[in-house]
Design a protein around this motif. Sequence first.
Motif, PDB file in Angstrom:
ATOM      1  N   ALA A  25      -0.915 -14.498  -0.105  1.00  0.00           N
ATOM      2  CA  ALA A  25      -0.172 -15.282   1.161  1.00  0.00           C
ATOM      3  C   ALA A  25      -0.836 -15.372   2.244  1.00  0.00           C
ATOM      4  N   SER A  26      -1.346 -14.498   3.168  1.00  0.00           N
ATOM      5  CA  SER A  26      -1.641 -14.580   4.484  1.00  0.00           C
ATOM      6  C   SER A  26      -2.722 -15.246   4.731  1.00  0.00           C
ATOM      7  N   ALA A  63       0.409 -16.757  -5.063  1.00  0.00           N
ATOM      8  CA  ALA A  63       0.198 -16.374  -3.931  1.00  0.00           C
ATOM      9  C   ALA A  63      -0.790 -17.249  -3.371  1.00  0.00           C
ATOM     10  N   THR A  90       2.569 -11.114  -1.072  1.00  0.00           N
ATOM     11  CA  THR A  90       2.405 -11.054   0.670  1.00  0.00           C
ATOM     12  C   THR A  90       1.524 -10.715   0.977  1.00  0.00           C
ATOM     13  N   ASP A 138       4.542  -5.077  -3.007  1.00  0.00           N
ATOM     14  CA  ASP A 138       4.039  -6.598  -2.233  1.00  0.00           C
ATOM     15  C   ASP A 138       2.742  -7.200  -1.458  1.00  0.00           C
TER      16      ASP A 138
END
Length: 338
Positions: free
Chosen positions: A89-90, A119, A86, A83
């Motif tokens: 993206a953060s 992302a 993910t 992932d």
Amino acid sequence: MTTPVVNDQLARPLQDLRISIMDRCNFRCTYCMPKEIFGDDHVFLPEEELLSFEEITRAAEQFAALGVKKIRLTGGEPLLRKDVPTLIASLTNIDGIEDIALTTNAVMLPKQAKPLYEAGLERVNVSLDALDTEVFQEMSGRKTKPDAVLSGIDAATEAGLGVKVNMVVRKGVNDQEVIPMARYCKEKGLTLRFIEFMDVGQTNGWDFSQVVSKKELHERVSQIAPLEALEPNYFGEVASRYRYVNSDVEIGFISSVTETFCSSCTRARLSADGKLFTCLFSETGSDLRTIMRNGATDARIREWISAIWEKREDRYSELRTEESARHRKKIEMSYIGG
């Protein structure tokens, strides 16, 4: 809070953070994960010892507050971590972060390039040390063929990611691949960066006789077409940048051995288990993970980072001798990240 700096002689703002998110790889290259050390029975870090994505993001926020603008995710092979989009993206939502990149051997990019780009990832730095299959396998320690990496590069460009190719050049091992690699990248319009063989870690068998210098590499590549020097993109850029005359295609040279750049280094490194290192050639790191997990406030974490950075006196490349290279117990690149 202002960006911490060290003394006037080595005034180096903190603006570049390398974060290792995985301590393992699907290659065992002679450069950073030799098979003599990282065999099939090697014990890697258990998952609970790795920084979580939430911890990585929180740490990155504190570095950004101290002036960090660039983040690169490294390893090991970072795409072995589940992932990763993910996490990307953060990180893209952190104020002050202007550039996010990822270093990879590219084998997993055909499946992951598009979600990484969506992302918010901007580019990948791909490690590729040869186009010849036999030489590539000798450098990588695996039976994988270079076509797997080339397919990953194609997938990255098709997804919209920028691509830079990094080639570590080791005399007598893969230096005959310099011209083929340069021709290939020129034809593809890819930036190729040659990296002098360095004494990172304890296990890659480094000695100066295996170094192909920037000067020699420049002379070889100039056989393809004349090169013209380019200005640095930013303070602390480690690659000396050139481009082929009458072309937009760039070539870079990272010369940690023959033309050191300690005095302008602006880069910190965070290992997969949360150790902070102020130099690629460090012997030890400082434990950020424990401080975070013991409940430190964001302000306390920033103070801790600042105190470490302000005291840094790293000048290993400037002071290196073959004798010091043999006796200094440096952290392996697979652990600290490239």
